[in-house]
Design a protein around this motif. Structure first.
Motif, PDB file in Angstrom:
ATOM      1  N   SER A  17       3.796  52.944  60.870  1.00  0.00           N
ATOM      2  CA  SER A  17       4.190  53.129  59.392  1.00  0.00           C
ATOM      3  C   SER A  17       3.081  53.382  58.493  1.00  0.00           C
ATOM      4  O   SER A  17       2.115  53.430  57.976  1.00  0.00           O
ATOM      5  CB  SER A  17       4.636  51.909  58.596  1.00  0.00           C
ATOM      6  OG  SER A  17       3.771  51.096  58.461  1.00  0.00           O
ATOM      7  N   VAL A  18       3.527  54.505  57.554  1.00  0.00           N
ATOM      8  CA  VAL A  18       3.359  54.817  56.333  1.00  0.00           C
ATOM      9  C   VAL A  18       2.412  54.199  55.311  1.00  0.00           C
ATOM     10  O   VAL A  18       1.270  53.951  54.465  1.00  0.00           O
ATOM     11  CB  VAL A  18       4.014  56.161  55.284  1.00  0.00           C
ATOM     12  CG1 VAL A  18       2.814  55.796  54.260  1.00  0.00           C
ATOM     13  CG2 VAL A  18       4.564  57.243  56.394  1.00  0.00           C
ATOM     14  N   THR A  19       2.940  53.015  54.894  1.00  0.00           N
ATOM     15  CA  THR A  19       2.636  51.745  54.436  1.00  0.00           C
ATOM     16  C   THR A  19       1.834  50.510  55.323  1.00  0.00           C
ATOM     17  O   THR A  19       0.406  50.461  54.167  1.00  0.00           O
ATOM     18  CB  THR A  19       4.100  50.729  54.081  1.00  0.00           C
ATOM     19  OG1 THR A  19       4.883  52.131  53.763  1.00  0.00           O
ATOM     20  CG2 THR A  19       3.429  49.437  53.424  1.00  0.00           C
ATOM     21  N   GLY A  20       1.824  50.406  55.964  1.00  0.00           N
ATOM     22  CA  GLY A  20       0.105  50.408  57.133  1.00  0.00           C
ATOM     23  C   GLY A  20      -0.504  50.893  56.961  1.00  0.00           C
ATOM     24  O   GLY A  20      -2.149  49.991  56.770  1.00  0.00           O
ATOM     25  N   ALA A  21      -1.174  52.470  57.040  1.00  0.00           N
ATOM     26  CA  ALA A  21      -1.998  53.103  56.625  1.00  0.00           C
ATOM     27  C   ALA A  21      -2.335  52.807  55.361  1.00  0.00           C
ATOM     28  O   ALA A  21      -3.399  53.682  55.350  1.00  0.00           O
ATOM     29  CB  ALA A  21      -1.576  54.474  56.937  1.00  0.00           C
ATOM     30  N   ALA A  22      -1.661  53.431  54.472  1.00  0.00           N
ATOM     31  CA  ALA A  22      -1.683  53.123  53.335  1.00  0.00           C
ATOM     32  C   ALA A  22      -2.356  51.896  52.607  1.00  0.00           C
ATOM     33  O   ALA A  22      -3.292  52.289  52.147  1.00  0.00           O
ATOM     34  CB  ALA A  22      -0.239  53.729  51.806  1.00  0.00           C
ATOM     35  N   GLN A  23      -2.140  50.906  53.531  1.00  0.00           N
ATOM     36  CA  GLN A  23      -2.762  49.818  52.862  1.00  0.00           C
ATOM     37  C   GLN A  23      -4.040  49.375  53.923  1.00  0.00           C
ATOM     38  O   GLN A  23      -5.608  48.446  53.222  1.00  0.00           O
ATOM     39  CB  GLN A  23      -2.269  48.220  53.433  1.00  0.00           C
ATOM     40  CG  GLN A  23      -0.780  48.227  52.700  1.00  0.00           C
ATOM     41  CD  GLN A  23       0.105  46.977  53.427  1.00  0.00           C
ATOM     42  OE1 GLN A  23      -0.442  46.763  54.597  1.00  0.00           O
ATOM     43  NE2 GLN A  23       1.110  46.112  52.574  1.00  0.00           N
ATOM     44  N   ASN A  24      -4.960  49.936  55.060  1.00  0.00           N
ATOM     45  CA  ASN A  24      -5.450  49.613  55.230  1.00  0.00           C
ATOM     46  C   ASN A  24      -6.715  50.945  54.124  1.00  0.00           C
ATOM     47  O   ASN A  24      -8.008  51.000  55.044  1.00  0.00           O
ATOM     48  CB  ASN A  24      -5.084  49.986  56.923  1.00  0.00           C
ATOM     49  CG  ASN A  24      -4.599  49.387  57.529  1.00  0.00           C
ATOM     50  OD1 ASN A  24      -4.717  47.918  57.140  1.00  0.00           O
ATOM     51  ND2 ASN A  24      -3.961  49.008  58.716  1.00  0.00           N
ATOM     52  N   LEU A  25      -6.602  52.314  54.027  1.00  0.00           N
ATOM     53  CA  LEU A  25      -6.949  53.259  53.908  1.00  0.00           C
ATOM     54  C   LEU A  25      -6.882  52.899  52.408  1.00  0.00           C
ATOM     55  O   LEU A  25      -8.219  54.052  51.678  1.00  0.00           O
ATOM     56  CB  LEU A  25      -6.104  54.313  53.901  1.00  0.00           C
ATOM     57  CG  LEU A  25      -6.351  55.228  56.033  1.00  0.00           C
ATOM     58  CD1 LEU A  25      -5.228  56.343  55.500  1.00  0.00           C
ATOM     59  CD2 LEU A  25      -7.815  55.204  56.605  1.00  0.00           C
ATOM     60  N   HIS A  26      -7.205  52.094  51.768  1.00  0.00           N
ATOM     61  CA  HIS A  26      -6.682  51.493  50.366  1.00  0.00           C
ATOM     62  C   HIS A  26      -6.029  52.996  49.638  1.00  0.00           C
ATOM     63  O   HIS A  26      -6.727  52.996  48.288  1.00  0.00           O
ATOM     64  CB  HIS A  26      -8.213  51.324  50.258  1.00  0.00           C
ATOM     65  CG  HIS A  26      -8.883  50.176  50.369  1.00  0.00           C
ATOM     66  ND1 HIS A  26      -8.333  48.657  50.846  1.00  0.00           N
ATOM     67  CD2 HIS A  26      -9.947  49.781  51.073  1.00  0.00           C
ATOM     68  CE1 HIS A  26      -8.945  47.823  51.525  1.00  0.00           C
ATOM     69  NE2 HIS A  26      -9.717  49.004  52.267  1.00  0.00           N
ATOM     70  N   LEU A  27      -5.062  53.544  49.978  1.00  0.00           N
ATOM     71  CA  LEU A  27      -4.444  54.662  48.931  1.00  0.00           C
ATOM     72  C   LEU A  27      -3.067  54.164  49.002  1.00  0.00           C
ATOM     73  O   LEU A  27      -2.244  53.282  49.608  1.00  0.00           O
ATOM     74  CB  LEU A  27      -4.497  55.771  50.160  1.00  0.00           C
ATOM     75  CG  LEU A  27      -5.808  56.487  50.495  1.00  0.00           C
ATOM     76  CD1 LEU A  27      -5.923  57.654  50.905  1.00  0.00           C
ATOM     77  CD2 LEU A  27      -6.967  56.872  49.190  1.00  0.00           C
ATOM     78  N   SER A  28      -2.360  55.137  47.877  1.00  0.00           N
ATOM     79  CA  SER A  28      -1.035  54.873  47.686  1.00  0.00           C
ATOM     80  C   SER A  28      -0.090  54.963  49.038  1.00  0.00           C
ATOM     81  O   SER A  28      -0.816  56.321  49.470  1.00  0.00           O
ATOM     82  CB  SER A  28      -1.076  55.218  46.383  1.00  0.00           C
ATOM     83  OG  SER A  28      -0.986  56.573  46.068  1.00  0.00           O
ATOM     84  N   VAL A  29       0.852  54.862  49.106  1.00  0.00           N
ATOM     85  CA  VAL A  29       1.886  55.124  50.415  1.00  0.00           C
ATOM     86  C   VAL A  29       1.879  57.006  49.516  1.00  0.00           C
ATOM     87  O   VAL A  29       2.300  57.715  51.149  1.00  0.00           O
ATOM     88  CB  VAL A  29       3.074  54.586  49.846  1.00  0.00           C
ATOM     89  CG1 VAL A  29       3.897  54.821  51.192  1.00  0.00           C
ATOM     90  CG2 VAL A  29       3.260  52.922  50.451  1.00  0.00           C
ATOM     91  N   SER A  30       2.022  56.564  48.338  1.00  0.00           N
ATOM     92  CA  SER A  30       2.779  58.652  47.954  1.00  0.00           C
ATOM     93  C   SER A  30       1.385  59.661  49.017  1.00  0.00           C
ATOM     94  O   SER A  30       1.718  60.334  49.232  1.00  0.00           O
ATOM     95  CB  SER A  30       3.205  58.362  46.560  1.00  0.00           C
ATOM     96  OG  SER A  30       2.072  58.404  45.889  1.00  0.00           O
TER      97      SER A  30
END
Length: 299
Positions: A17-30
């Motif tokens: 998921s994009v959301t999971g990746a954003a959390q792990n990379l400390h980036l925003s979903v957008s």
């Protein structure tokens, strides 16, 4: 093409998921979503199929994502290698090992800590199943286990052999068996057993019983002194891997080791496992190299 884009597609593939990746990379979903779109536009390839159930790599995406993972791994290797030349090695060594005698690698631990005092070491004893689960959950980087093809063939982990071993029996030096060079399957069935609480040994017992009939196992334990006492007193015999008897305390307390003359008693291997999806920290790589050098003397 930017490294951040490669990191995004690898992380999205891992998490689904994009959301999971954003959390792990400390980036925003957008930011992650935009990074994926920009890379797809640049390459002219759709990397993921997006749906309510998740973000799944396309056939073309799988190949590109694998290459992205390899690129990121090589970059990490270069960075770690440079650090080892320009400054003292630091970071963490997160290691778990099955309960084999600590004497097998205590010298490596001492030598490693002396050479790299800035590395924070976290070393625990656990069963094979716990070690595998901890690696998959990124709680540890490195695991030392006994590898058996039948037992572990479904594991999606990287394994490298360190030391070959085979199962042998340990008996009291006063036992009639101590005068024999080997023990047969029938003789093994005739004796009470005390065994290490180890996944591989449990698998061996189950496999043995399926071929030869039931064994008389008194108990499993991780208390080595309890096993030594039971064998020394002649109350039971034990079975273990030959290098697990390398600790001289066993022989000095009156335990003699003999071969197991059992069909299918094939070599097994002590080795290290790590996740193919996570970069192995440089501290772990250096430790493994030191361990290899030490265990070469036992081969």
């Amino acid at each position: 093409m930017q490294l951040e884009q490669l990191a995004c597609i690898v992380e999205v593939a891992k998490t689904g998921s994009v959301t999971g990746a954003a959390q792990n990379l400390h980036l925003s979903v957008s930011a992650v979503s935009q990074s994926l779109s920009n890379l797809e536009s640049e390459l002219g390839v759709t990397l993921f199929n997006r749906s309510r159930t998740g973000t799944i790599p396309t056939a073309e995406g799988k190949s590109i994502i694998q290459k992205a993972f390899e690129v990121l791994a090589k970059i990490n290797e270069i960075e770690d290698e440079a650090k080892s030349y320009t400054s003292d090695l630091s970071g963490q060594l997160r290691l778990a090992a099955i309960p084999v005698p600590l004497s097998l690698f205590v010298d490596t631990i001492i030598s490693f800590k002396r050479d790299y005092p800035r590395v924070e070491m976290e070393i625990t004893e656990k069963g094979t199943t716990e070690i595998v689960n901890d690696i998959r959950q990124n709680k540890i980087d490195l695991g030392l286990i006994i590898w058996n093809e039948e037992l572990h063939r479904h594991m999606s982990l990287s394994f490298e052999r360190l030391l070959e071993g085979k199962l042998i029996a340990g008996v009291s030096r006063y036992s009639p068996f101590a005068r024999q060079s080997s023990m047969s399957s029938e003789q093994l069935r005739s004796q009470p057993l005390v065994l290490y609480n180890d996944d591989y040994l449990k698998w061996f017992i189950q496999d043995f019983e399926s071929h030869y009939g039931p064994l008389h196992v008194l108990f499993y334990t991780n208390n080595k002194d309890a096993i030594i006492k039971a064998v020394e007193d002649g109350a039971a015999i034990t079975v273990g891997l030959n290098f697990s008897f390398s600790d001289q305390s066993a022989s000095s307390k009156g335990i003699t080791t003999i071969e197991l003359d059992i069909e299918g008693n094939k070599p097994v291997y002590l080795g290290w496992i790590h996740s193919e999806e996570q970069h192995l920290p440089h501290a772990s790589s250096v430790f493994v190299q030191k361990l290899k050098l030490q265990l070469d003397h036992l081969s």
